[in-house]
Scaffold this active site. Structure first.
Site, PDB file in Angstrom:
ATOM      1  N   CYS A 162       0.803  -1.220   0.000  1.00  0.00           N
ATOM      2  CA  CYS A 162       0.000   0.000   0.000  1.00  0.00           C
ATOM      3  C   CYS A 162       0.837   1.273   0.000  1.00  0.00           C
ATOM      4  O   CYS A 162       0.284   2.378   0.002  1.00  0.00           O
ATOM      5  CB  CYS A 162      -0.945  -0.009   1.198  1.00  0.00           C
ATOM      6  N   HIS A 301      -2.852   8.005   5.896  1.00  0.00           N
ATOM      7  CA  HIS A 301      -3.108   6.697   5.285  1.00  0.00           C
ATOM      8  C   HIS A 301      -4.537   6.284   5.639  1.00  0.00           C
ATOM      9  O   HIS A 301      -5.281   5.836   4.767  1.00  0.00           O
ATOM     10  CB  HIS A 301      -2.088   5.673   5.786  1.00  0.00           C
ATOM     11  N   GLU A 312      -1.238   5.217  13.420  1.00  0.00           N
ATOM     12  CA  GLU A 312      -0.851   6.389  12.632  1.00  0.00           C
ATOM     13  C   GLU A 312      -1.058   7.665  13.429  1.00  0.00           C
ATOM     14  O   GLU A 312      -0.255   8.607  13.349  1.00  0.00           O
ATOM     15  CB  GLU A 312      -1.640   6.451  11.323  1.00  0.00           C
ATOM     16  N   LYS A 332      -9.682   8.110   1.988  1.00  0.00           N
ATOM     17  CA  LYS A 332     -10.141   6.732   1.789  1.00  0.00           C
ATOM     18  C   LYS A 332     -11.569   6.554   2.281  1.00  0.00           C
ATOM     19  O   LYS A 332     -12.231   5.564   1.940  1.00  0.00           O
ATOM     20  CB  LYS A 332      -9.215   5.745   2.508  1.00  0.00           C
ATOM     21  N   HIS A 337      -9.848   1.907  -0.276  1.00  0.00           N
ATOM     22  CA  HIS A 337      -8.396   1.738  -0.226  1.00  0.00           C
ATOM     23  C   HIS A 337      -7.907   1.132  -1.543  1.00  0.00           C
ATOM     24  O   HIS A 337      -8.150  -0.039  -1.828  1.00  0.00           O
ATOM     25  CB  HIS A 337      -8.024   0.835   0.947  1.00  0.00           C
ATOM     26  N   PHE A 396       1.461  -3.173   3.984  1.00  0.00           N
ATOM     27  CA  PHE A 396       1.790  -4.505   4.475  1.00  0.00           C
ATOM     28  C   PHE A 396       3.277  -4.774   4.223  1.00  0.00           C
ATOM     29  O   PHE A 396       3.817  -4.423   3.173  1.00  0.00           O
ATOM     30  CB  PHE A 396       0.963  -5.567   3.743  1.00  0.00           C
TER      31      PHE A 396
END
Length: 411
Positions: A162, A301, A312, A332, A337, A396
């Site tokens: 991502c 994110h 985050e 998002k 996403h 990831f």
């Protein structure tokens, strides 16, 4: 001598619009692109909602048969970006100094699944398509773009989950900054709406299981229960400043800093202390030569998973302080996403935010999580003069990426 790097073109295919204008209109007005999935049969699937690209037609049906959906998205977005920039290889730019950095999280997985199913059904594993490999390979995106636009400089396919879109823009920025290329098409594409891949994400229990489209993707909301899968592409034309000025290009903004780190913690979970993400922000701000007080907005994110949003937020507080008032939002909440393409789409959003002096909202934020405690710009965007904005991506594998986008002032 280090070069300055500016943005001279942008192109988008997204769940909220298949060009930059339509996408930005949706983002400004808080319209999401989430609905029940139509691209495959939902029988036996626990998750039923997604953020698909809608109303999309590649156009050339013969060419489309030789391109996975992810490659079609990448080419469509790149064509818009190149047309927007006015770049013409061999006329106003040297082909040998014109590069491509196009990333992805997974690549042509829909083609891979389709060919495996075909071979199994026919009980003949030798029946895979001759086009399968070039349609599946992640670096095929950069290869197709380089051929389409006669870009003979550096051609890279960055695969960092991502964070791929952010890393692609960041690495392209560094390439131009240090004088290796004059122009680079930078961004990413993703399309993983196929039963097996979708099932894998679903069974990780990382995706929202809700069926109300307005309450599926709810970053920073106390009731959040996971992310909503999206698809699409975003490509930017990055250009050395003097090269852009010499041809009279329109300049949308400047990439001023980039940070990339690894958590070295867990294959799917971000580190609980937020240190890797915090370090990426610090590195990007250090390269840009700015302090925390200079940052006017953070595009987080912000996936809507309990872990991501909490960790985050911890990272942001490490950099900006527990009592920071910097606005933070997750777009998002509208786009879902886009995995590898998320960071490049959000770089386009940040650039538009600077151009129009508008902070996008976190749509659908109804029950703010008291454990988080930042200004998440709930539900409605705000007019605000923006000079420096940050875009974060966490992938990831522990990949972290941060970009600093700066208003171009000619100085």
């Amino acid at each position: 001598m280090e070069k300055r790097v500016v943005i001279t073109g942008m192109g988008v295919v997204s769940p909220v619009g298949n060009n930059v204008h339509d996408m930005w209109d949706s983002i400004k007005n808080g319209r999401h692109g989430i609905a029940e999935i139509t691209l495959f049969d939902l029988e036996n699937h626990k998750v039923t909602m997604g953020a698909e690209v809608k109303g999309y037609d590649y156009g050339d049906k013969r060419a489309a048969k030789r391109l996975d959906r992810v490659a079609q998205f990448a080419l469509t977005a790149a064509r818009e970006a190149v047309a927007d920039s006015g770049i013409v290889s061999g006329e106003n730019t040297d082909p040998d100094r014109f590069g491509v950095y196009c990333g992805t999280g997974i690549g042509g997985v829909t083609t891979l699944e389709s060919d495996v199913v075909k071979c199994v059904k026919r009980d003949n594993m030798a029946r895979a398509s001759a086009m399968m490999i070039p349609m599946v390979m992640p670096n095929g995106l950069s290869g197709n773009l380089s051929m389409e636009f006669n870009a003979k400089g550096a051609s890279m396919g960055i695969v960092s989950a991502c964070a791929a879109g952010t890393h692609s823009v960041g690495e392209a920025y560094r390439n131009i900054k240090h004088g290796y290329n004059d122009v680079i098409l930078a961004g990413a594409a993703e399309s993983v709406f196929c039963p097996v891949c979708f099932s894998g994400f679903s069974n990780m229990t990382a995706m929202s299981t809700r069926v109300d489209p307005d309450r599926c993707s709810t970053p920073f909301d106390k009731e959040r229960d996971g992310f909503i899968l999206g698809e699409g592409a975003a490509i930017l034309v990055l250009e050395e400043l003097e090269h852009a000025l010499a041809r009279g290009a329109k300049i949308y903004g400047e990439i001023a800093g980039y940070g990339a780190t690894s958590d070295a913690y867990h294959i799917t979970s971000p580190a609980p202390d937020g240190e890797g993400a915090a370090k990426a922000m610090k590195l990007a701000m250090g390269e840009a030569g700015i302090a925390a007080d200079d940052v006017d907005y953070i595009n987080a994110h912000g996936t809507g998973t309990p872990y991501n949003d909490a960790f985050e937020t911890i990272a942001i507080k490490k950099v900006f302080g527990d009592d920071t008032k910097v606005p933070v939002s997750s777009t998002k909440s509208m786009t879902g996403h886009l995995l590898g393409a998320a960071g490049s789409l959000e770089t386009v959003i940040c650039t538009k935010a600077i151009n129009e002096g508008f902070i996008p909202p976190t749509a659908g934020l109804k029950v703010p999580d008291p454990e988080l405690g930042l200004d998440y710009v709930p539900n409605e965007g705000r007019q605000s003069d923006l000079n420096y904005v940050i875009s974060n991506s966490l992938g990831f594998g522990g990949h972290n990426g941060t970009l600093v986008v700066k208003k171009y002032s000619g100085k």
